[in-house]
Design a protein around this motif. Structure first.
Motif, short mmCIF file in Angstrom:
data_model
loop_
_atom_site.label_atom_id
_atom_site.label_comp_id
_atom_site.label_asym_id
_atom_site.label_seq_id
_atom_site.Cartn_x
_atom_site.Cartn_y
_atom_site.Cartn_z
N VAL A 59 0.76 -1.28 -0.25
CA VAL A 59 0.06 0.06 0.18
C VAL A 59 0.85 1.30 0.08
CG1 VAL A 59 -1.85 1.41 1.06
CG2 VAL A 59 -1.67 -1.28 1.19
N THR A 60 0.60 2.32 -0.91
CA THR A 60 1.44 3.36 -0.97
C THR A 60 0.52 4.46 -1.04
OG1 THR A 60 1.44 3.01 -3.36
CG2 THR A 60 3.42 2.47 -2.29
N VAL A 61 -0.83 4.42 -0.86
CA VAL A 61 -1.72 5.63 -0.82
C VAL A 61 -2.50 5.37 0.68
CG1 VAL A 61 -4.12 6.58 -1.70
CG2 VAL A 61 -2.37 5.49 -3.22
N PHE A 62 -2.54 6.61 1.27
CA PHE A 62 -2.81 6.57 2.79
C PHE A 62 -4.12 7.38 3.06
CE2 PHE A 62 1.47 5.21 2.56
CZ PHE A 62 1.52 4.00 2.75
N GLY A 63 -4.61 7.20 4.22
CA GLY A 63 -5.61 8.07 4.68
C GLY A 63 -6.96 7.80 4.29
N PRO A 64 -8.03 8.32 4.67
CA PRO A 64 -8.07 9.53 5.34
C PRO A 64 -8.20 9.43 6.93
CG PRO A 64 -10.29 8.83 4.73
CD PRO A 64 -9.36 7.80 4.13
N PRO A 65 -7.84 10.14 7.59
CA PRO A 65 -7.61 11.78 7.49
C PRO A 65 -6.51 12.28 6.82
CG PRO A 65 -7.96 11.74 9.72
CD PRO A 65 -7.86 10.09 9.16
N THR A 66 -5.30 11.46 7.48
CA THR A 66 -3.96 11.89 7.23
C THR A 66 -3.09 10.59 6.92
OG1 THR A 66 -3.08 11.56 9.43
CG2 THR A 66 -3.99 13.78 8.99
N ASP A 67 -1.85 10.80 6.38
CA ASP A 67 -0.98 9.65 6.11
C ASP A 67 -0.48 8.86 7.15
OD1 ASP A 67 -1.37 10.44 3.39
OD2 ASP A 67 0.51 11.40 3.11
N LYS A 68 -0.95 9.06 8.62
CA LYS A 68 -0.88 8.25 9.50
C LYS A 68 -1.77 7.01 9.66
CE LYS A 68 -1.57 9.26 13.78
NZ LYS A 68 -1.19 9.63 15.17
N HIS A 69 -2.62 7.22 8.57
CA HIS A 69 -3.77 6.21 8.84
C HIS A 69 -3.75 5.39 7.35
CE1 HIS A 69 -5.90 8.02 12.24
NE2 HIS A 69 -5.36 9.09 11.62
N ALA A 70 -3.76 3.94 7.61
CA ALA A 70 -3.72 3.22 6.30
C ALA A 70 -4.78 1.92 6.42
CB ALA A 70 -2.35 2.33 6.36
N TYR A 71 -5.52 1.81 5.42
CA TYR A 71 -6.61 0.71 5.16
C TYR A 71 -6.12 -0.27 4.26
CZ TYR A 71 -9.14 4.41 7.74
OH TYR A 71 -9.58 5.34 8.79
N VAL A 72 -6.54 -1.51 4.41
CA VAL A 72 -6.18 -2.56 3.93
C VAL A 72 -7.47 -3.48 3.68
CG1 VAL A 72 -4.78 -4.53 3.03
CG2 VAL A 72 -3.84 -2.54 4.18
N ALA A 73 -7.84 -4.03 2.47
CA ALA A 73 -9.03 -4.95 2.29
C ALA A 73 -8.44 -6.40 2.30
CB ALA A 73 -9.80 -4.73 1.07
N SER A 74 -9.05 -7.28 2.79
CA SER A 74 -8.73 -8.69 2.36
C SER A 74 -10.09 -9.71 2.32
CB SER A 74 -7.95 -9.07 3.67
OG SER A 74 -8.84 -9.43 4.76
N GLU A 75 -9.88 -10.91 1.88
CA GLU A 75 -10.94 -11.74 1.72
C GLU A 75 -11.56 -12.05 3.28
OE1 GLU A 75 -10.03 -15.32 -0.26
OE2 GLU A 75 -8.60 -14.28 -1.72
N PRO A 76 -12.93 -12.21 3.05
CA PRO A 76 -13.54 -12.57 4.52
C PRO A 76 -13.08 -13.77 5.06
CG PRO A 76 -15.25 -12.20 2.68
CD PRO A 76 -13.74 -12.31 2.04
N GLY A 77 -12.64 -13.73 6.25
CA GLY A 77 -12.22 -14.70 7.19
C GLY A 77 -10.59 -14.87 6.93
#
Length: 253
Positions: free
Chosen positions: A93-111
């Motif tokens: 992951v190289t794109v972060f936020g919101p609200p700032t770049d100290k937050h990161a979100y990632v999606a995965s398969e269920p379970g």
């Protein structure tokens, strides 16, 4: 006391080596970034005990598990985040936020299970980053249908197989013991007409119609009395005996 050139050379070697090492390490930190691990102990799933759950993780759809990572403090930001899921493999992951770049979100398969995570960060002086919370998928994971190994037998197959004893064989076969019941009496006249059904073997034939009752002898077919015939037979036997005796006496005289 003046220092000899030899001593200058010995003192200059360590200093030069330190400068060379510093020059070689400088490019790795030219942008001021460094790498830190995740604070939590892995592996983890989105519903593991001790993991906080929320309903929404940025723009991650509800059909996937959402993971929210955060850096401590306010002076450090993400440059690159690498996570590994099972299943799913490694994600960068190289794109972060919101609200700032100290937050990161990632999606995965269920379970899916998070098995590894590390981050390249800049600014500040932190030693790790945290898993803030997860957003478990609302989709129901249905088990794959099991395929039965036994193939169904075709319903069109004939249920009655042709056997050796087919019903087309004649049911009424003539048995060798089935003889006609019209046995011939001593007088030569038949005792009766043959019956349609086979007579059991060893059965007695019907009595002659001309015989005497009360267990007497059967009729011989002539009108001569039985007593006369018996008398004549006795006379013949007596005559024969007389001739034999006479012959023996003649032979003795």
């Amino acid at each position: 006391m003046p220092i000899s050139p030899k001593r200058w050379a010995v003192a200059a070697v360590p200093a030069a080596a330190s400068l060379l090492l510093a020059a070689g390490a400088a490019p790795a930190f030219a942008d001021g970034s460094y790498t830190i691990p995740i604070h939590q102990k892995l592996p983890l799933t989105a519903t593991s005990q001790g993991v906080e759950n929320q309903k929404k993780c940025a723009d991650i759809p509800s059909s996937q598990d959402g993971w929210h990572f955060v850096l401590p403090g306010n002076s450090t930001t993400f440059v690159e985040l690498k996570v590994t899921f099972e299943p799913g493999g490694e994600k960068t992951v190289t794109v972060f936020g919101p609200p700032t770049d100290k937050h990161a979100y990632v999606a995965s398969e269920p379970g899916a299970k998070l098995t590894a995570a590390s981050a390249k960060v800049t600014g500040g002086s932190v030693e790790w980053f945290n898993l803030s919370h997860t957003c478990p998928s609302s989709a129901t994971v249905s088990p794959s249908p099991s395929v039965s190994s036994g193939a169904p037998s075709p319903s069109g197959s004939p249920s009655s197989s042709a056997s050796a004893s087919a019903s087309s064989s004649p049911s009424s076969s003539a048995s060798p013991s089935a003889s006609a019941s019209s046995s011939v009496s001593p007088s030569g006249t038949p005792s009766g007409t043959p019956s349609g059904s086979p007579a059991p073997s060893g059965s007695a034939s019907a009595p002659a119609t001309g015989g005497t009752t009360g267990g007497g002898l059967a009729s011989t077919g002539s009108d001569a009395p039985v007593g006369l015939i018996a008398g004549m037979a006795a006379a013949l036997v007596g005559a024969g005996a007389f001739l034999v005796v006479r012959r023996r006496r003649g032979a003795e005289g």
